[in-house]
Scaffold this active site. Structure first.
Site, PDB file in Angstrom:
ATOM      1  N   TYR A   1      -6.468  -1.382  -6.924  1.00 34.94           N
ATOM      2  CA  TYR A   1      -6.061  -2.420  -6.432  1.00 34.94           C
ATOM      3  C   TYR A   1      -5.377  -2.156  -4.931  1.00 34.94           C
ATOM      4  CZ  TYR A   1      -1.410  -1.091  -9.054  1.00 34.94           C
ATOM      5  OH  TYR A   1      -0.315  -0.735  -9.467  1.00 34.94           O
ATOM      6  N   GLU A   2      -5.039  -3.235  -4.341  1.00 38.69           N
ATOM      7  CA  GLU A   2      -4.435  -3.272  -2.950  1.00 38.69           C
ATOM      8  C   GLU A   2      -5.418  -2.620  -2.077  1.00 38.69           C
ATOM      9  OE1 GLU A   2      -2.065  -4.910  -2.106  1.00 38.69           O
ATOM     10  OE2 GLU A   2      -1.025  -5.185  -4.023  1.00 38.69           O
ATOM     11  N   GLY A   3      -6.667  -2.985  -2.191  1.00 36.55           N
ATOM     12  CA  GLY A   3      -7.685  -2.284  -1.433  1.00 36.55           C
ATOM     13  C   GLY A   3      -8.151  -0.925  -2.109  1.00 36.55           C
TER      14      GLY A   3
ATOM     15  N   ARG B   1       0.871  -1.338   0.058  1.00 30.30           N
ATOM     16  CA  ARG B   1      -0.162   0.045   0.003  1.00 30.30           C
ATOM     17  C   ARG B   1       1.020   1.206   0.049  1.00 30.30           C
ATOM     18  NH1 ARG B   1      -4.736  -2.345   4.005  1.00 30.30           N
ATOM     19  NH2 ARG B   1      -6.242  -3.422   2.200  1.00 30.30           N
TER      20      ARG B   1
ATOM     21  N   GLN C   1      -9.663   2.153   1.902  1.00 29.45           N
ATOM     22  CA  GLN C   1      -8.534   2.886   2.350  1.00 29.45           C
ATOM     23  C   GLN C   1      -9.312   3.561   3.399  1.00 29.45           C
ATOM     24  OE1 GLN C   1      -5.285   1.557   2.136  1.00 29.45           O
ATOM     25  NE2 GLN C   1      -6.382  -0.003   0.713  1.00 29.45           N
TER      26      GLN C   1
END
Length: 580
Positions: A436-438, A291, A443
């Site tokens: 992506y990556e949440g 992240r 977030q």
């Protein structure tokens, strides 16, 4: 036409003049030998690699993409050779522990490296982008046997790594994962299932790929509490091919040089990393590292977009700018950079970019403090602040990057809509970083619900207190103190109101995160202005002017965030399908 020049002067300003990182490294025994000259030499070499080796491959990767044939993925021309040069130069090991073959440099120096790699070629940097997360996960959770066999190859970059989470029915809801792991008599497991959206799941850059896979052991608890983490190599220790394969490549909007794979595990052999049913502990180590790196993708895209848009605006001659006739020299036309609308556009880009760089580097430095500082209390506070700042870096910096790429495209006018100038690729490539990556919405929920509301705002209160104490005694600082107070007050009000309205923090999370980002950048710009006041060079003058521009034109947007947070006290209307 698309070019990248490493912003070495601004990087030096942030790392040495503003954050004074060399002096702070000297307080940590792990970095006692890392001085300003050493870091500067490393950063200069990283800039050369980014601009001279992988930047020329950026458009090539976009046009060629990756190809899949008989389960084998071929990357664009030059990608493999560039990666081999990357490994030979030792870049993957930059911030890894010397005890396992790393170079032991700070995370903040590694952050500079990856910002520049992302500026130069986001798609190429997707391949080594997960290496550090895999290294940290294995170092913290793998058995000594697994560490001995796989960690040196990951640290050196000889073997690349993936993070296999997503399944077609389970995007961000990891509790729905169905991939199964069956224990074997020899202590290994057989994994069966399909994962999608796997970056670098198959490629020709390295001979082996270390897949880090979330799966569920039989009779495991439901939901995320029943997930375990496994190391599943492409090539087994005896040299045979594991029973996993790439069944498809996604046709994507951007980062086309990055192989985004559908991966099938058909009884593939893997080994447990960490404890059974506690796989998220090991995977979150990878995810948190990823992240911050995605936030650095935001800084990277913002930098390359701004550089190229500014160069174009300085060269593009069009109608006369509305300036006083006394300043003119009988020109029939002016460069468009003289037009107020274009200057606003570029100044906004610069203010968000350079302010975002401060936030990203400072967060990376807090990682160093959390891991390496000899004082336990310092490590504890730094860990708390990293947990708060990581979702802000990921979401705020990537939101700004995509907006800046679009703004840069606007500077080009019609030329920005065609491929030749490169900015349309930047717009397409930068879009994925918000997903992506949440996703950035996740977030925001992570920040407000899981970090702030969960502990009653204690960690956030400590961060805001530190930010207030670090403000210099300047006129600009007096304009930022009230915004820090507003952020704290809004937090306290939300903590009270959400007790009777559990959906409230979810309704306002996006605006809350953006409020946090805007105020954090304001605090950074005030500190930068105070440092720049001690010098009179054109560079430092521009810093002071940009700081004032940020406070005049961008910080007021925090008021809109506050207004929307207050409006969030009202429930959202339901969405009904249109009548037939």
């Amino acid at each position: 036409m698309w070019q990248y020049h490493p912003p070495l002067r601004d990087i030096q300003f942030v790392t040495e003049e503003l954050l004074n990182l060399p002096a702070q490294w000297a307080q940590m025994p792990s970095f006692a030998e890392v001085d300003a000259d050493t870091a500067r030499q490393v950063i200069e070499e990283a800039g050369k690699f980014a601009s001279e080796v992988i930047a020329p491959l950026n458009a090539v990767g976009d046009l060629q993409g990756c190809t899949l044939k008989d389960g084998q993925v071929t990357t664009p021309n030059g990608f493999r050779e560039a990666y081999q040069a990357f490994v030979q130069a030792g870049w993957p090991a930059l911030a890894c522990d010397p005890e396992v073959g790393g170079q032991g440099l700070p995370q903040s120096v590694n952050a500079v490296l990856h910002e520049m790699l992302n500026s130069a070629n986001h798609a190429w940097n997707m391949y080594p982008g997960l290496l550090h997360g895999a290294y940290e996960s294995l170092l913290a959770h793998a058995t000594p046997e697994l560490r001995a066999q796989y960690l040196p190859k990951v640290v050196s970059g000889e073997w690349l790594s993936t993070m296999c989470l997503t399944e077609a029915h389970a995007g961000s809801d990891l509790g729905l994962l169905k991939t199964r792991a069956e224990p074997q008599a020899d202590g290994s497991f057989r994994l069966s299932g399909t994962k999608i959206f796997i970056s670098g799941g198959e490629h020709d850059l390295t001979d082996n790929i270390v897949h880090m896979v979330l799966a569920r052991i039989a009779d495991a608890p439901a939901g995320t509490k029943g997930l375990s983490l496994f190391l599943v190599p492409k090539v087994m220790p005896d040299g045979t091919r594991n029973t996993l394969r790439c069944d498809g490549l996604e046709k994507k909007m951007g980062i086309k040089g990055s192989a985004t794979c559908v991966m099938n595990f058909e009884g593939a052999t893997g080994w447990l990393v960490g404890e059974a049913n506690r796989g998220l502990a090991g995977m979150f180590v990878m995810m948190n590292a990823a992240r911050l790196h995605v936030g650095l993708q935001g800084v990277g895209h913002a930098e390359s977009a701004y550089q190229n848009a500014l160069a174009y605006a300085q060269e593009r001659v069009q109608m006369r700018a509305p300036v006083r006739e006394a300043t003119r020299q009988n020109a029939e036309a002016d460069s468009i950079v003289l037009h107020p609308a274009v200057r606003h556009n570029l100044l906004r880009q610069r203010a968000l970019l350079e302010g975002g760089r401060v936030l990203a580097y400072e967060t990376a430095h807090l990682l160093d403090l959390a891991e390496r500082h000899p004082d336990e209390s310092v490590r504890h506070v730094a860990h708390d602040e990293v947990s708060l700042l990581t979702p802000i870096c990921k979401a705020f910096l990537t939101d700004n990057a995509f907006a800046s790429a679009q703004a840069a495209q606007q500077v080009y006018g019609g030329h920005g809509y065609i491929h030749d100038h490169g900015i349309e690729q930047c717009v397409r490539d930068s879009r994925i970083s918000r997903i992506y990556e949440g996703t950035n919405e996740i977030q925001a929920i992570d920040l407000l619900v899981r970090k702030v509301v969960a502990d009653g705002g204690v960690k956030l209160g400590g961060l805001i207190t530190r930010l207030q104490q670090e403000l210099p005694a300047t006129e600009l600082a007096e304009r930022v103190h009230p915004w820090l107070a507003n952020w704290q007050q809004a937090t306290q009000q939300l903590l009270q109101q959400c007790k009777g309205d559990p959906e409230l923090p979810y309704r306002v999370a996006d605006d809350y995160l953006r409020l946090a980002g805007l105020v954090l950048l304001a605090q950074g710009w005030v500190r930068a202005e105070a440092v720049a006041a001690h010098a009179s060079s054109p560079f430092h003058t521009a810093k002071r002017e940009t700081a004032r521009y940020y406070l005049d034109y961008l910080l007021p947007e925090a008021g809109l965030c506050l207004a929307r947070i207050r409006a969030g006290q009202n429930p959202l209307p339901q969405l009904h399908p249109p009548p037939p």
